[in-house]
Design an enzyme around this catalytic site. Structure first.
Site, PDB file in Angstrom:
ATOM      1  CG  HIS A 118     -39.174  27.304 -75.346  1.00 48.35           C
ATOM      2  ND1 HIS A 118     -40.697  27.536 -75.423  1.00 48.35           N
ATOM      3  CD2 HIS A 118     -38.604  27.490 -76.225  1.00 48.35           C
ATOM      4  CE1 HIS A 118     -40.646  28.249 -76.724  1.00 48.35           C
ATOM      5  NE2 HIS A 118     -39.380  28.211 -77.110  1.00 48.35           N
ATOM      6  CB  SER A 319     -26.474  18.111 -77.839  1.00 50.09           C
ATOM      7  OG  SER A 319     -26.716  19.482 -78.542  1.00 50.09           O
TER       8      SER A 319
HETATM    9  C1  PLP Z   1     -38.443  25.327 -79.933  1.00 47.55           C
HETATM   10  C2  PLP Z   1     -38.797  24.892 -78.533  1.00 47.55           C
HETATM   11  C3  PLP Z   1     -39.969  24.923 -78.017  1.00 47.55           C
HETATM   12  C4  PLP Z   1     -41.128  25.169 -78.569  1.00 47.55           C
HETATM   13  O1  PLP Z   1     -41.215  26.375 -79.544  1.00 47.55           O
HETATM   14  P1  PLP Z   1     -42.377  26.615 -80.673  1.00 47.55           P
HETATM   15  O2  PLP Z   1     -41.747  27.857 -81.249  1.00 47.55           O
HETATM   16  O3  PLP Z   1     -43.875  26.791 -79.969  1.00 47.55           O
HETATM   17  O4  PLP Z   1     -42.111  25.430 -81.587  1.00 47.55           O
HETATM   18  C5  PLP Z   1     -40.210  24.379 -76.648  1.00 47.55           C
HETATM   19  N1  PLP Z   1     -39.060  23.979 -75.977  1.00 47.55           N
HETATM   20  C6  PLP Z   1     -37.823  23.938 -76.496  1.00 47.55           C
HETATM   21  C7  PLP Z   1     -37.036  23.650 -75.710  1.00 47.55           C
HETATM   22  C8  PLP Z   1     -37.725  24.506 -77.688  1.00 47.55           C
HETATM   23  O5  PLP Z   1     -36.280  24.327 -78.127  1.00 47.55           O
END
Ligand code: PLP
Length: 373
Positions: A118, A319
């Site tokens: 992310h 998943s």
């Molecule tokens: C959604 C997500 C996040 C965090 O996102 P926020 O928008 O801050 O809630 C972090 N890591 C992954 C893998 C995600 O899918």
């Protein structure tokens, strides 16, 4: 004057309602009922600093926050006394916290994360100025273990701070914790810190038999889970869980709030723990287990339906994220799909029923047919 304000509010409400009914791309459970909690919005419920220390501001919900944390401590197999954590503003804050903690434990550490991580992970590296190594991903979105081993070996004189994806955003892939620990040991890296980014899957895997075990019986430092994703809340929030003894390294006393400075934010949303507490109490372990089961079944259903219309797609084990060839723009827009290059996905949450799936697949079939004609 007042009537204009009401009109604008009514129009916005209408927009929000409409978009909620046609949403499929993001991993947000939009199915919930928190009407019982409306009364709390008459109050400035704010949790200042550390949830385990009372502050001088007492319009708080720390009691409920601690109950939420002990639910997650149990789920992640650490005793409440040995754990520490707090309710965050979302997955990103949990990730920032975990990576920050890793850096505080190993100030000269290198941060390793896969290219499917992310965007909050490279953001953490930038914010905290941690030198980092981007590890290649496999086709299915999982970290490339051979490349990781190669990079660890090359830098084995430095401590390793590792971000593991427990469900990647785009492809729903799970990095193999045991294999990564094994690789660290093989390279004789004793100083390491593992943070698990379990934004969505963190609330699914613990409810599934035979799923990969991600918990504190293994050498992880922290785990971050979203609150507005699988649980579903009207405001973004999350949970970060770590080990008590690690927090001792970073805490500092702040006299004027009569608390310890252990959290990233100072004034924290005190409404969020109330939503989470209510969701956990009303749906319970059994309720969540059932929801997870249904979501995974529906994801399998979507996957089969898409295959049957000749669409190329991917569904990782454990998943609910179905990846498929990117449909034309009108469809992306209509269903608020999240896209990357030639791919799009649907995250099959509680509000995505088989009926919704049928409608979507029909839309898609129509497009495929008109392309062939
Ligand atoms: C959604 C997500 C996040 C965090 O996102 P926020 O928008 O801050 O809630 C972090 N890591 C992954 C893998 C995600 O899918």
């Amino acid at each position: 004057m007042a009537s204009v304000i009401f009109q604008e509010l009514a129009a916005l409400l209408n927009h929000v309602k409409q978009q909620t009914s046609l949403h499929a791309g993001y991993p947000f459970n939009l199915n919930y009922d928190y009407k019982q909690l409306l009364k709390f919005f008459d109050y400035s419920v704010i949790n200042l600093g550390d949830p385990f220390i009372d502050s001088n501001y007492k319009v708080d919900s720390k009691k409920f926050e601690k109950e939420v944390l002990s639910f997650f401590a149990e789920l992640y197999k650490i005793s409440p006394e040995d754990s520490w954590g707090y309710v965050t503003s979302g997955g990103t804050e949990g990730n920032l916290y975990g990576i920050f903690l890793g850096r505080e434990c190993y100030p000269d550490g290198l941060l390793y994360f896969s290219e499917d991580s992310h965007y909050s992970i490279p953001k953490a590296a930038r914010l905290f100025r941690i030198p980092s190594v981007v590890v290649r991903s496999q086709k299915n979105g999982e970290i490339d273990y051979e490349h990781l081993a190669e990079m660890l070996q090359k830098n084995c004189h430095l401590p390793a701070i590792i971000n593991l994806n427990i469900g990647t955003t785009m492809k729903g892939a799970i990095d193999d914790l045991d294999r990564v620990v094994d690789t660290l040991e093989k390279n004789h890296i004793q100083n390491y810190y593992i943070h698990c980014d379990a934004a969505l899957f963190g609330m699914m895997l613990p409810f599934l038999a035979d799923s990969p075990q991600i918990d504190f019986t293994k050498p992880i430092g922290s785990v971050a889970i979203s609150g507005h994703k699988f649980i579903g809340t009207p405001i973004p929030c999350g949970i970060v869980l770590s080990r008590n003894y690690l927090i001792k390294k970073i805490e500092t006393n702040i006299e004027y709030i009569a608390s310890k400075d252990t959290t990233i934010l100072g004034s924290r949303n005190g409404q969020a723990p109330i939503f989470l507490w209510y969701a956990l109490r009303t749906r319970g372990y059994q309720g969540f287990a059932q929801e997870v089961k249904v979501c995974l079944q529906n994801a399998q259903y979507l996957f089969e339906q898409l295959k049957s219309i000749g669409c190329s797609c991917l569904l990782n084990p454990f998943s609910n994220t179905v990846l498929f060839q990117r449909p034309p723009e009108p469809l992306v827009e209509k269903w608020q799909l999240s896209t990357m290059e030639n791919w799009a996905h649907i995250v099959v949450m509680q509000n995505i029923t088989q009926e919704t799936i049928d409608t979507f697949v029909n839309d898609f079939r129509g497009v495929l047919l008109s392309n062939c004609a």
